[in-house]
Design an enzyme around this catalytic site. Sequence first.
Site, PDB file in Angstrom:
ATOM      1  N   GLU A 178       0.715  -1.369   0.036  1.00  0.00           N
ATOM      2  CA  GLU A 178      -0.063  -0.040  -0.058  1.00  0.00           C
ATOM      3  C   GLU A 178       0.884   1.243   0.036  1.00  0.00           C
ATOM      4  O   GLU A 178       2.230   1.192   0.262  1.00  0.00           O
ATOM      5  CB  GLU A 178      -0.898  -0.055   1.470  1.00  0.00           C
ATOM      6  CG  GLU A 178      -1.750  -1.127   1.449  1.00  0.00           C
ATOM      7  CD  GLU A 178      -2.644  -1.340   0.145  1.00  0.00           C
ATOM      8  OE1 GLU A 178      -3.332  -0.327  -0.199  1.00  0.00           O
ATOM      9  OE2 GLU A 178      -2.705  -2.343  -0.618  1.00  0.00           O
ATOM     10  N   LYS A 193      -9.990  -7.112   4.591  1.00  0.00           N
ATOM     11  CA  LYS A 193     -10.437  -8.138   3.649  1.00  0.00           C
ATOM     12  C   LYS A 193     -11.303  -9.202   4.456  1.00  0.00           C
ATOM     13  O   LYS A 193     -12.089  -9.768   3.872  1.00  0.00           O
ATOM     14  CB  LYS A 193      -9.136  -8.797   2.859  1.00  0.00           C
ATOM     15  CG  LYS A 193      -8.477  -7.688   1.865  1.00  0.00           C
ATOM     16  CD  LYS A 193      -7.098  -8.011   1.786  1.00  0.00           C
ATOM     17  CE  LYS A 193      -6.479  -7.151   0.585  1.00  0.00           C
ATOM     18  NZ  LYS A 193      -4.990  -7.464   0.526  1.00  0.00           N
TER      19      LYS A 193
HETATM   20  N1  HSE Z   1      -1.152  -4.216  -0.287  1.00  0.00           N
HETATM   21  C1  HSE Z   1      -1.964  -5.270  -0.877  1.00  0.00           C
HETATM   22  C2  HSE Z   1      -1.376  -6.654  -0.480  1.00  0.00           C
HETATM   23  C3  HSE Z   1      -2.442  -5.053  -1.984  1.00  0.00           C
HETATM   24  O1  HSE Z   1      -0.057  -6.489  -0.459  1.00  0.00           O
HETATM   25  O2  HSE Z   1      -1.922  -7.858  -0.588  1.00  0.00           O
HETATM   26  C4  HSE Z   1      -3.567  -5.967  -2.571  1.00  0.00           C
HETATM   27  O3  HSE Z   1      -4.583  -5.857  -1.957  1.00  0.00           O
END
Ligand code: HSE
Length: 381
Positions: A178, A193
């Site tokens: 991110e 998630k």
């Molecule tokens: N930063 C997130 C990850 C990107 O590394 O999974 C995908 O959602």
Amino acid sequence: MKIGLLGHGVVGSGVTAITDSCAVKKVRRLEVSKILVKDESELTDPRCTLNVEDILEDPDIEVVAECMGGLEPAHTFVARALGSGKHVVTSNKKMFAHYCEELFALAEENGVSIRYEASCGGGIPWMTNLARVKRLEAIESFRGIFNGTTNYILSRMAETGSEFAENLAEAQRLGYAEQDPTDDIDAHDVKYKTALTAVKAFNTLVDLDSIPTYGISNVAAEDFSWGKEHGLTLKLLGAGKAGEEAVSLYVMPVFVKSGDIFANVNANYNAVQSDSRTLGEAVYIGQGAGSLPTAHAVVQDLLDIYQGQDSENIAPKHLPVNNDSVKEQFYIRTQRPEVFAEVAAETAGNVIITKEISLSEVNRLISSAEDRSLFAAIVSR
Ligand code: HSE
């Protein structure tokens, strides 16, 4: 079908890379006609604009694909798009985990769809498959490696004995992390998630702050050495179990057995597993982060909208989180081992392996230890 794309970073540029070059006839009909970018340095394509009104006020644009990330202005733009009768596809788990209830209701009121396959598990068709399983039966539980950045870091540390920081830098370079990588390493990304999976799998919405969330910022080489000695591999998991009065949800590193299918899921790969009565355990593995895999999921959602498939605009029920039934042994490395003395099965220096206790109890003990360097993980039996 004209599409307005919000954001042309890692995911957004993957979307145009696919839609602009795909030879499949149906995909050729997905026309990204305008692209909102952040600043002048990104005005690299005649479709780019710095003004979101060019998209939101364009009556020919039927669908908005939001790949900006972050809470605002993504939330406001998505709400406005739905309010003006445009379908929405989003890859933004943070925004959607915070605002899904409002956005489902807006989609319902306006007779449009909001789809979010790319928000969880990158390119893996996870939401789609949860919806398919639910056509036949309830999903009882799930678990997943939901973050590519941390899985990349953990698997590189396990394989090479290298340090945390250099692997984080590489994950950033590869476009997995991110903008603010603390969302990855402190596991907020997995929390979002996990919450969205609970929405889809259990039709349940929880207060995000009530999900116990432990990340990997304090993980050290000695934790991997302990795991190796015991035939265990460290993975960061999000997990959930359905319930009538409450749901169990948590995010925590887990020492999984080397024979566990998750133990061999490495690099930026994610693995997600649902459990239901007749299908049993179903595991899906694929790239969970990165430009093209995530964009693939966005384009699949766009195709579903083009083909007239409705999204489930779920009105989720609110339930509390209760992890009393999660009974495990825990690995705790801490400067305050005395706090855990009563629940310790084994102690070696500053590492405690607890007796089998509930996650609720270990949460209380960890809070009372007030040790910012503490590292905690579940030990699979
Ligand atoms: N930063 C997130 C990850 C990107 O590394 O999974 C995908 O959602």
